[in-house]
Design an enzyme around this catalytic site. Structure first.
Site, short mmCIF file in Angstrom:
data_model
loop_
_atom_site.label_atom_id
_atom_site.label_comp_id
_atom_site.label_asym_id
_atom_site.label_seq_id
_atom_site.Cartn_x
_atom_site.Cartn_y
_atom_site.Cartn_z
N GLY A 1 0.80 -1.22 0.00
CA GLY A 1 0.00 0.00 0.00
C GLY A 1 0.83 1.27 0.00
O GLY A 1 2.04 1.25 -0.24
N HIS B 1 4.25 1.27 -8.10
CA HIS B 1 3.21 0.25 -8.00
C HIS B 1 2.29 0.28 -9.23
O HIS B 1 1.92 -0.76 -9.78
CB HIS B 1 2.33 0.50 -6.77
CG HIS B 1 3.05 0.43 -5.45
ND1 HIS B 1 3.25 1.54 -4.67
CD2 HIS B 1 3.60 -0.61 -4.78
CE1 HIS B 1 3.89 1.19 -3.56
NE2 HIS B 1 4.13 -0.11 -3.61
N GLN C 1 7.54 -9.80 7.84
CA GLN C 1 8.76 -9.44 7.10
C GLN C 1 9.48 -8.25 7.72
O GLN C 1 10.47 -7.77 7.16
CB GLN C 1 8.46 -9.23 5.62
CG GLN C 1 7.67 -7.99 5.28
CD GLN C 1 7.23 -7.98 3.83
OE1 GLN C 1 6.41 -8.79 3.41
NE2 GLN C 1 7.78 -7.07 3.04
N SER D 1 9.45 5.05 -3.61
CA SER D 1 9.26 4.14 -2.49
C SER D 1 8.23 4.74 -1.56
O SER D 1 8.21 5.97 -1.37
CB SER D 1 10.59 3.95 -1.74
OG SER D 1 10.35 3.35 -0.48
N SER D 2 7.41 3.90 -0.97
CA SER D 2 6.44 4.39 0.02
C SER D 2 7.16 5.07 1.17
O SER D 2 6.63 5.97 1.81
CB SER D 2 5.61 3.22 0.56
OG SER D 2 5.01 2.52 -0.51
#
Ligand code: AMP
Length: 272
Positions: free
Chosen positions: A18, A24, A48, A172-173
């Site tokens: 998300g 994405h 993870q 990147s988030s």
């Protein structure tokens, strides 16, 4: 999800955590190109993350994610709760024993076991025909390909190229968690990789290339260099001496508490 799955034909899955960005969405576009239906999963997978990592501060925005996926014409979105994914008595794990130990696996013990296990579970729940993963997480893609091969999983694995911001920073988030100063400094990763790509065809050795990249990163005082590795692009085996085959340069760098990774495949003269 099971009922939906039974009613449709070919399905391509894009697994995510998300807080979606164009990286994405590029995988969603790649998934659409397969034909058939596209499913996206959004699950910040606790197994993870290590005990001192950023699980609790990982950025989330479910309603914005859903809007983006709706606009992109995604057919199904799977957003499970942690309790729906993990039985409290679960005792089965999936691990690529060797690949999980090296590179990022060394910096983040247990990370790839969490990834391989959750992706197996997502494959079993959604039963996709194909799944798309970003080359941004180069070792993750290698772990998934190895797992699918070793366990005879009937899922076609597709890699998608790294999407970058205008200044080169890999999307990147986690980028939103960078301070303005760190955000300004972070393109040093892409710059170091670009320099290496330009040097690779000159006959330079792998160790010389590695020290050049490290020096470029270390010249940026805000960068806390975690690892710089040069590996065979296909097997991820260590290499030394002059490059004879495509090699991948893998970077892990912290800015403040934010862990960033990036990579680039570089080519020796014959293949440049
Ligand atoms: P994440 O939500 O960070 O777990 O990422 C979900 C998927 O998107 C993974 O397959 C990542 O490799 C991929 N991805 C993340 N960032 C990028 C990017 N900048 N370009 C392409 N793919 C990406």
């Amino acid at each position: 999800m099971r009922a939906w799955r039974k009613s449709v034909g070919h399905v391509t899955l894009v697994p995510t955590m998300g807080f979606l960005h164009d990286g994405h969405m590029s995988l969603v576009r790649r998934a659409k190109a397969e034909g058939g239906k596209v499913a996206v999963s959004i699950f910040v997978n606790p197994t993870q993350f290590g005990p001192t990592e950023d699980l609790s501060t990982y950025p989330r925005n479910e309603s914005r994610d859903l809007d983006m996926l709706r606009d992109a014409g995604v057919d199904a979105v799977f957003i499970p709760d942690v309790a729906d994914v993990y039985d409290p008595n679960a005792q089965t794990i999936v691990e690529t024993t060797e690949l999980a130990k090296v590179l990022i696996g060394k910096l983040r013990p247990g990370h790839f076991r969490g990834v391989a296990t959750v992706v197996t579970k997502l494959f079993n729940i959604i039963r996709p025909d194909a799944a798309v993963f970003g080359e941004k997480d180069y070792q993750q893609l290698a772990v998934i390909r190895t797992m699918v091969r070793d366990l005879d999983m009937d899922v076609k694995i597709i890699g998608g190229p790294i999407m970058r911001e205008a200044d080169g920073l890999a999307m990147s988030s986690r980028n939103v968690r960078l301070s303005p100063e760190d955000r300004a400094a972070a393109p040093v990763l892409a710059r170091a990789l670009n320099e290496a790509a330009a040097m690779a065809p000159t006959g330079v050795t792998a160790s010389r290339l590695r020290s050049h990249v490290r020096a470029t990163l270390e010249a940026e005082p805000r960068a806390q260099v975690q690892s710089v590795d040069i590996r065979d692009a296909e097997t991820l085996e260590t290499i030394s001496g002059p490059l004879t085959r495509p090699a991948v340069i893998l970077l892990a760098v912290k800015f403040g508490q934010v862990f960033l990774i990036d990579n680039r495949v570089v080519y020796p003269k014959e293949q440049a």
